[in-house]
Design a protein around this motif. Structure first.
Motif, PDB file in Angstrom:
ATOM      1  N   HIS A  81       0.858  -1.186   0.000  1.00 43.02           N
ATOM      2  CA  HIS A  81       0.000   0.000   0.000  1.00 43.02           C
ATOM      3  C   HIS A  81       0.895   1.237   0.000  1.00 43.02           C
ATOM      4  CE1 HIS A  81       0.828  -0.846   4.270  1.00 43.02           C
ATOM      5  NE2 HIS A  81       0.709   0.448   4.463  1.00 43.02           N
ATOM      6  N   HIS A  83       1.612   3.813   2.134  1.00 36.60           N
ATOM      7  CA  HIS A  83       2.260   4.495   3.265  1.00 36.60           C
ATOM      8  C   HIS A  83       3.769   4.524   3.078  1.00 36.60           C
ATOM      9  CE1 HIS A  83      -1.391   3.811   6.119  1.00 36.60           C
ATOM     10  NE2 HIS A  83      -1.413   5.009   5.582  1.00 36.60           N
ATOM     11  N   ASP A  85       6.194   4.056   5.054  1.00 35.18           N
ATOM     12  CA  ASP A  85       7.000   2.978   5.644  1.00 35.18           C
ATOM     13  C   ASP A  85       6.960   1.712   4.791  1.00 35.18           C
ATOM     14  OD1 ASP A  85       4.305   2.661   6.414  1.00 35.18           O
ATOM     15  OD2 ASP A  85       4.829   1.517   8.199  1.00 35.18           O
ATOM     16  N   THR A 107      -1.527   2.957  -5.211  1.00 38.86           N
ATOM     17  CA  THR A 107      -0.154   2.799  -4.718  1.00 38.86           C
ATOM     18  C   THR A 107       0.846   3.113  -5.823  1.00 38.86           C
ATOM     19  OG1 THR A 107      -0.931   1.088  -3.191  1.00 38.86           O
ATOM     20  CG2 THR A 107       1.439   1.220  -3.569  1.00 38.86           C
ATOM     21  N   SER A 153      -5.750   1.808   6.813  1.00 36.92           N
ATOM     22  CA  SER A 153      -6.003   3.241   6.963  1.00 36.92           C
ATOM     23  C   SER A 153      -5.562   4.024   5.729  1.00 36.92           C
ATOM     24  CB  SER A 153      -5.298   3.773   8.217  1.00 36.92           C
ATOM     25  OG  SER A 153      -3.951   3.356   8.247  1.00 36.92           O
ATOM     26  N   ILE A 154      -5.488   3.350   4.600  1.00 37.71           N
ATOM     27  CA  ILE A 154      -5.249   3.977   3.308  1.00 37.71           C
ATOM     28  C   ILE A 154      -6.008   3.136   2.278  1.00 37.71           C
ATOM     29  CG2 ILE A 154      -3.145   2.638   2.841  1.00 37.71           C
ATOM     30  CD1 ILE A 154      -1.982   5.167   1.488  1.00 37.71           C
ATOM     31  N   PHE A 247      -4.325  11.801   9.331  1.00 39.20           N
ATOM     32  CA  PHE A 247      -3.336  11.298   8.385  1.00 39.20           C
ATOM     33  C   PHE A 247      -3.718  11.761   6.976  1.00 39.20           C
ATOM     34  CE2 PHE A 247      -3.269   8.377  11.945  1.00 39.20           C
ATOM     35  CZ  PHE A 247      -1.915   8.117  12.143  1.00 39.20           C
ATOM     36  N   SER A 249      -2.918  10.567   4.229  1.00 40.44           N
ATOM     37  CA  SER A 249      -3.184   9.408   3.374  1.00 40.44           C
ATOM     38  C   SER A 249      -4.499   8.716   3.710  1.00 40.44           C
ATOM     39  CB  SER A 249      -2.038   8.396   3.500  1.00 40.44           C
ATOM     40  OG  SER A 249      -1.895   7.968   4.851  1.00 40.44           O
ATOM     41  N   HIS A 250      -5.150   9.130   4.792  1.00 43.38           N
ATOM     42  CA  HIS A 250      -6.388   8.455   5.234  1.00 43.38           C
ATOM     43  C   HIS A 250      -7.572   9.092   4.518  1.00 43.38           C
ATOM     44  CE1 HIS A 250      -9.046   6.097   7.519  1.00 43.38           C
ATOM     45  NE2 HIS A 250      -8.315   5.976   8.610  1.00 43.38           N
ATOM     46  N   TYR A 278      -2.220  13.493  -1.436  1.00 43.07           N
ATOM     47  CA  TYR A 278      -2.992  12.260  -1.320  1.00 43.07           C
ATOM     48  C   TYR A 278      -4.439  12.455  -1.766  1.00 43.07           C
ATOM     49  CZ  TYR A 278       0.758   9.884   1.253  1.00 43.07           C
ATOM     50  OH  TYR A 278       1.939   9.294   1.609  1.00 43.07           O
TER      51      TYR A 278
END
Length: 449
Positions: A81, A83, A85, A107, A153-154, A247, A249-250, A278
């Motif tokens: 996804h 994010h 990280d 993504t 959460s994305i 967030f 990205s949320h 985003y």
């Protein structure tokens, strides 16, 4: 067929996820992430200008030099996804491998933007879109890649499954069991159950164990939406400033904030570079339908002009939705708290944090400082209007029951949190050192000789 797993990053911290699976001579890399906290502790670090070796030495991106110990060719780089990280190191490491980046459309678009901002390396890997439910042949020896839809959460998140003649490798980062998501389809538990019972079953399950120590199940995003609705509706008669942060990205949470702002008679506006990035990307790809007059501003001058407009037309008419939920030093909310924007906070103004602090010392310290500064200006803080994107204990039990994996590898946490997942898995009959593999960054695990 020999099956070997390299646990490269994310096995002793939250961040810089990277795992490689070798099936015979074919290698698939899952995730190439950034450990943002290792960047934030340095002032004015611009990762796009830095060399990968310097970022490896900082502990900011995975040390992928262990890949030289894997005898095979990398066939695909697969982020789960968008994010950071999970995708934040692709622009630094992907060019070392003659392999495409394969991911879902949202993504892939975020990866493309990361690569376009890269100033040190020329990253020319092909970018291949694949939707949840689709498959792709890997190499020439009966290995297949499948994407299974999950909720996180994305938007547009998946768990990739590598089907091999020895059984399936399920890479389980990151998800929660959401059967009533605000955007997108529910988690595909039916497919996970099928994978657990077909052919050779599941040889190995690599699992995110972030919330393994928390009882019960993680609530749906629809629960957070109702909590947020209740909170904002309670402010309907307030005639001062209301500011919200979450967030960037949320997208589901941003969508709820935008809708509820309109419900209480305020004009929503998205402020901050990542908020614009985003939400703008999600709208362009038709994942979300925002009002046509919704303002999104990322450039500093545009943001400050918007703040001046809000002050001139009345704070009571607007709901700024801003970056800075973790107290990041250069984010919008932190600048507002320091009095560095034209927006003037006053006693009684409301600040809604629709996010939890990421449980990591750098974030916790920055968030504490931001809240103190907001409080010094008289702001009233509404905290923790959120649900996690990660499974609590009951979700983990359900996944183990669905997949019935022969081997389990906990990931995505430090050793303290890994221990909680180890306890949980041992309650289900797994044994540390036999079929439950606690590992660290830079290790190799041979599953099939």
């Amino acid at each position: 067929m020999e099956i070997e797993i390299a646990t490269i990053g994310g096995y002793e911290e939250v961040g810089r996820q990277m795992t490689a699976v070798r099936a015979g001579n074919d290698v698939v890399i899952f995730d190439m992430g950034l450990n943002l906290s290792q960047v934030l502790i340095h002032d004015n670090v611009e990762t796009e200008r830095m060399h990968s070796l310097d970022l490896i030495d900082m502990g900011a991106i995975p040390d992928d030099r262990i890949m030289s110990d894997l005898e095979g060719d990398v066939q695909a780089i697969v982020p789960t996804h968008g994010h950071l990280d999970h995708i934040g190191a692709i622009s630094k490491l992907a060019h070392r491998y003659d392999a495409p980046v394969v991911a879902t459309p949202f993504t892939i678009e975020l990866v493309k933007q990361q690569i376009e901002s890269e100033q040190k390396f020329g990253v020319e890997n092909d970018l291949v879109k694949m939707d949840a439910g689709e498959t792709m042949t890997i190499g020439d020896h009966g290995v297949e890649l499948e994407f299974v839809n999950v909720t996180h959460s994305i938007i547009d998140a998946i768990n990739p499954v590598l089907h091999t003649p020895e059984g399936a490798i399920v890479y389980g980062l990151d998800k929660r069991m959401d059967h009533t998501p605000v955007i997108g389809d529910p988690i595909d538990m039916e497919r996970f159950r099928e994978i657990g019972r077909e052919d050779e079953g599941v040889l190995c399950y690599i699992e995110d164990c972030t919330n393994a120590g928390k009882k019960g199940r993680t609530p749906s995003e629809s629960v957070a939406r109702e909590h947020l609705r209740d909170t904002l509706y309670s402010m309907e008669d307030y005639d001062g400033g209301i500011v919200a942060t979450t967030f960037s990205s949320h997208i589901a949470r941003v969508k709820s904030l935008v809708e509820f702002a309109d419900d209480i008679g305020r004009q929503p506006v998205l402020l901050g570079r990542s908020m614009e990035k985003y939400s703008g990307t999600a709208e362009r790809l038709d994942f979300v339908d925002f009002p046509t007059d919704l303002g999104m501003f990322g450039h500093r001058k545009s943001v400050d002009r918007t703040f001046k407009r809000i002050m001139n037309e009345g704070k009571e008419n607007f709901l700024p939705i801003v970056t800075g939920h973790q107290g990041e030093p250069r984010a919008m909310l932190t600048r507002m708290a320091r009095g560095e924007t034209p927006y003037e906070l006053e006693g009684g103004d409301k600040v809604v944090f629709s996010a939890r602090v990421i449980p990591e010392p750098t974030n916790e310290g920055q968030r504490y400082q931001a809240e103190k500064l907001l409080g010094m200006q008289g702001a009233r803080i509404y905290d923790d209007i959120h649900v996690s994107g990660h499974m609590n204990q009951e979700g983990h039990y359900e996944m183990l029951d669905a997949l019935q994996p022969q081997n389990v590898i906990p990931a995505h946490q430090d050793l303290e949190h890994l221990a909680k997942y180890i306890d949980l898995a041992e309650n289900q009959g797994y044994a540390l050192g036999r079929d439950l593999h606690a590992t660290r960054n830079g290790n190799l695990i041979q599953l099939v000789d």
